[in-house]
Design an enzyme around this catalytic site. Structure first.
Site, PDB file in Angstrom:
ATOM      1  N   SER A  54       0.844  -1.195   0.000  1.00  0.00           N
ATOM      2  CA  SER A  54       0.000   0.000   0.000  1.00  0.00           C
ATOM      3  C   SER A  54       0.878   1.244   0.000  1.00  0.00           C
ATOM      4  CB  SER A  54      -0.927   0.028   1.208  1.00  0.00           C
ATOM      5  OG  SER A  54      -1.696   1.226   1.204  1.00  0.00           O
ATOM      6  N   VAL A  59       7.185   2.093   4.511  1.00  0.00           N
ATOM      7  CA  VAL A  59       8.170   1.430   3.657  1.00  0.00           C
ATOM      8  C   VAL A  59       7.774   1.572   2.187  1.00  0.00           C
ATOM      9  CG1 VAL A  59       9.297  -0.770   3.104  1.00  0.00           C
ATOM     10  CG2 VAL A  59       8.863  -0.167   5.482  1.00  0.00           C
ATOM     11  N   CYS A  60       6.486   1.469   1.886  1.00  0.00           N
ATOM     12  CA  CYS A  60       6.019   1.604   0.500  1.00  0.00           C
ATOM     13  C   CYS A  60       6.271   3.016  -0.021  1.00  0.00           C
ATOM     14  CB  CYS A  60       4.540   1.255   0.409  1.00  0.00           C
ATOM     15  SG  CYS A  60       4.158  -0.437   0.925  1.00  0.00           S
ATOM     16  N   ASP A  61       6.013   3.995   0.813  1.00  0.00           N
ATOM     17  CA  ASP A  61       6.280   5.389   0.480  1.00  0.00           C
ATOM     18  C   ASP A  61       7.768   5.568   0.190  1.00  0.00           C
ATOM     19  OD1 ASP A  61       5.167   8.482   1.170  1.00  0.00           O
ATOM     20  OD2 ASP A  61       7.295   8.164   1.581  1.00  0.00           O
ATOM     21  N   THR A  64       8.857   3.825  -3.108  1.00  0.00           N
ATOM     22  CA  THR A  64       8.423   4.555  -4.299  1.00  0.00           C
ATOM     23  C   THR A  64       9.265   5.810  -4.493  1.00  0.00           C
ATOM     24  OG1 THR A  64       6.210   3.659  -3.986  1.00  0.00           O
ATOM     25  CG2 THR A  64       6.415   5.549  -5.461  1.00  0.00           C
TER      26      THR A  64
END
Length: 166
Positions: A54, A59-61, A64
């Site tokens: 998500s 971590v996803c932020d 990306t």
């Protein structure tokens, strides 16, 4: 098939895993304007596909953002971030973060990408964290299924694979 955990609990991955040398499977996801996107849309380019559970998590932020920064130094490489977040949420996130080198794509509707690349987490209906590099001839050049979904991928290895595939 890869074996991963999510918050240290084992999860089941659905779909077909891929390995280096395989022909990249096609998929159909949605862009931020709800238009379909397939592998063929970036035909002839090297693709770095960053898969995140998500976009709105730490971590996803960071993943990306990191690939967005790295993409600025790559030529003719398509950098795609795929999650099951709704296209509206991805568009809002991109707008508020000003990323220019990464395209966010949603696999929410069909889980087409998740099934084709073996990253669909059955228990959560999320995608497992992974990175794939596909060369300009649609061959898989690099694969990383991150063993713990809350950990970072190996950024350096992925970027090195892109440079080799260019």
């Amino acid at each position: 098939m890869a074996s991963i955990t999510f918050l240290n609990d084992p999860v089941t991955l659905l779909g077909n895993g891929v390995k280096v040398g395989d022909v990249a499977p096609d998929f159909k996801v949605l862009d931020n304007d709800l238009s379909p996107v397939t592998l063929e849309d970036s035909e002839g380019k090297v693709r770095l596909i960053s898969v995140v559970p998500s976009i709105d998590t730490g971590v996803c932020d960071a993943q990306t953002r990191r690939f967005n920064e790295d993409a600025a130094n790559l030529s003719d490489v398509e950098v795609l971030t795929i999650s099951v977040d709704l296209p509206f949420a991805q568009k809002r996130w991109c707008g508020s973060n000003g990323l220019e080198n990464v395209k966010t794509l949603s696999d929410h509707r069909d889980l087409s990408f998740g099934e084709a690349y073996g990253v669909h987490i059955k228990e959560l209906r999320l995608l497992a964290r992974a990175v794939f590099v596909i060369d300009s001839n649609d061959k898989i050049a690099y694969v990383e299924y991150v063993s713990e979904a809350t950990n970072h991928p190996n950024y350096e290895a992925a970027i090195e694979a892109v440079k080799i595939a260019e």
